[in-house]
Design a protein around this motif. Sequence first.
Motif, mmCIF file in Angstrom:
data_model
loop_
_atom_site.group_PDB
_atom_site.id
_atom_site.type_symbol
_atom_site.label_atom_id
_atom_site.label_comp_id
_atom_site.label_asym_id
_atom_site.label_seq_id
_atom_site.Cartn_x
_atom_site.Cartn_y
_atom_site.Cartn_z
ATOM 1 N N SER A 113 0.977 -1.311 0.070
ATOM 2 C CA SER A 113 0.149 -0.087 0.135
ATOM 3 C C SER A 113 0.922 1.140 -0.105
ATOM 4 O O SER A 113 0.826 2.097 1.056
ATOM 5 N N PRO A 114 1.684 1.402 -0.991
ATOM 6 C CA PRO A 114 2.563 2.643 -0.999
ATOM 7 C C PRO A 114 2.047 4.099 -1.004
ATOM 8 O O PRO A 114 2.612 4.874 -0.185
ATOM 9 N N ASN A 115 0.757 4.103 -1.305
ATOM 10 C CA ASN A 115 0.150 5.654 -1.254
ATOM 11 C C ASN A 115 -0.180 5.866 0.232
ATOM 12 O O ASN A 115 0.052 7.030 0.707
ATOM 13 N N ILE A 116 -0.873 5.026 0.619
ATOM 14 C CA ILE A 116 -1.357 4.849 2.376
ATOM 15 C C ILE A 116 -0.156 5.117 3.047
ATOM 16 O O ILE A 116 -0.020 5.893 3.951
ATOM 17 N N ASP A 117 1.003 4.198 2.733
ATOM 18 C CA ASP A 117 1.985 4.417 3.510
ATOM 19 C C ASP A 117 2.753 5.693 3.397
ATOM 20 O O ASP A 117 3.137 6.134 4.378
ATOM 21 N N ALA A 118 2.738 6.268 2.421
ATOM 22 C CA ALA A 118 3.225 7.816 2.355
ATOM 23 C C ALA A 118 2.508 8.505 3.042
ATOM 24 O O ALA A 118 2.982 9.584 3.864
ATOM 25 N N LEU A 119 1.179 8.578 3.073
ATOM 26 C CA LEU A 119 0.303 9.389 4.100
ATOM 27 C C LEU A 119 0.802 9.223 5.385
ATOM 28 O O LEU A 119 0.815 10.190 6.281
ATOM 29 N N SER A 146 -13.539 6.495 -8.058
ATOM 30 C CA SER A 146 -12.598 7.636 -8.002
ATOM 31 C C SER A 146 -12.611 8.672 -9.011
ATOM 32 O O SER A 146 -12.650 9.783 -8.377
#
Length: 208
Positions: free
Chosen positions: A33-39, A174
């Motif tokens: 989950s790269p985008n959630i991880d970045a958040l 989306s």
Amino acid sequence: MTRPNILYIVSDDLGYADLGCYGGRQAGFGAVSPNIDALAAGGLKLTEGYSNSPVCSPTRFAMATMRYQYRLRGALDEPINSRSKGSATLGLPPEMPTLPSLLKDAGYRTALIGKWHLGYPPHFGPLRSGYEEFFGIMAGGVDYFTHCSSSGDHDLYINDETHKEVGYLTDVFSNKAVAHVRERAAEARSGTPFFLSLHYTAPHWPWE
């Protein structure tokens, strides 16, 4: 003070350990989950949050009303499914205050894009519980490509009317959300804030 716009994103049946930032396993192609991880890395991680129910529609009763959901008749029946169409008891009572109804009363524009799963029209529905606009599904889960429920009924709506649209459901939601935010941005700059609930069906069954 300027009132903030609110984008309220809900994923469906996503487990705590399904996310990389909470220790989820790494897939062969990279982060889960790269985008959630970045958040999470640049903001806030909540480590003591708990669902108000282990199953679907009762949890949604709790999220909508901020109340113990089993005090409501509709939340005692899990799941609310297509067999409850036409029921006057299995759903979120329109007279019950909700997060969107309270924000609407405070001057917010309100919309839901995505999953409702809190009872069917004519007795229940997003437009009866504080949302001015609705694009999404009434059922608990639908095919991501045909937008049909497990009973075979087409289950994509604009407000209270069924609507046909081609597309993979997560992408459809989306794209609608992005268009809605752009549409509301001018009003927000002039002082009318918006509240958008974006309730995905993913990663809920069916796994497509």
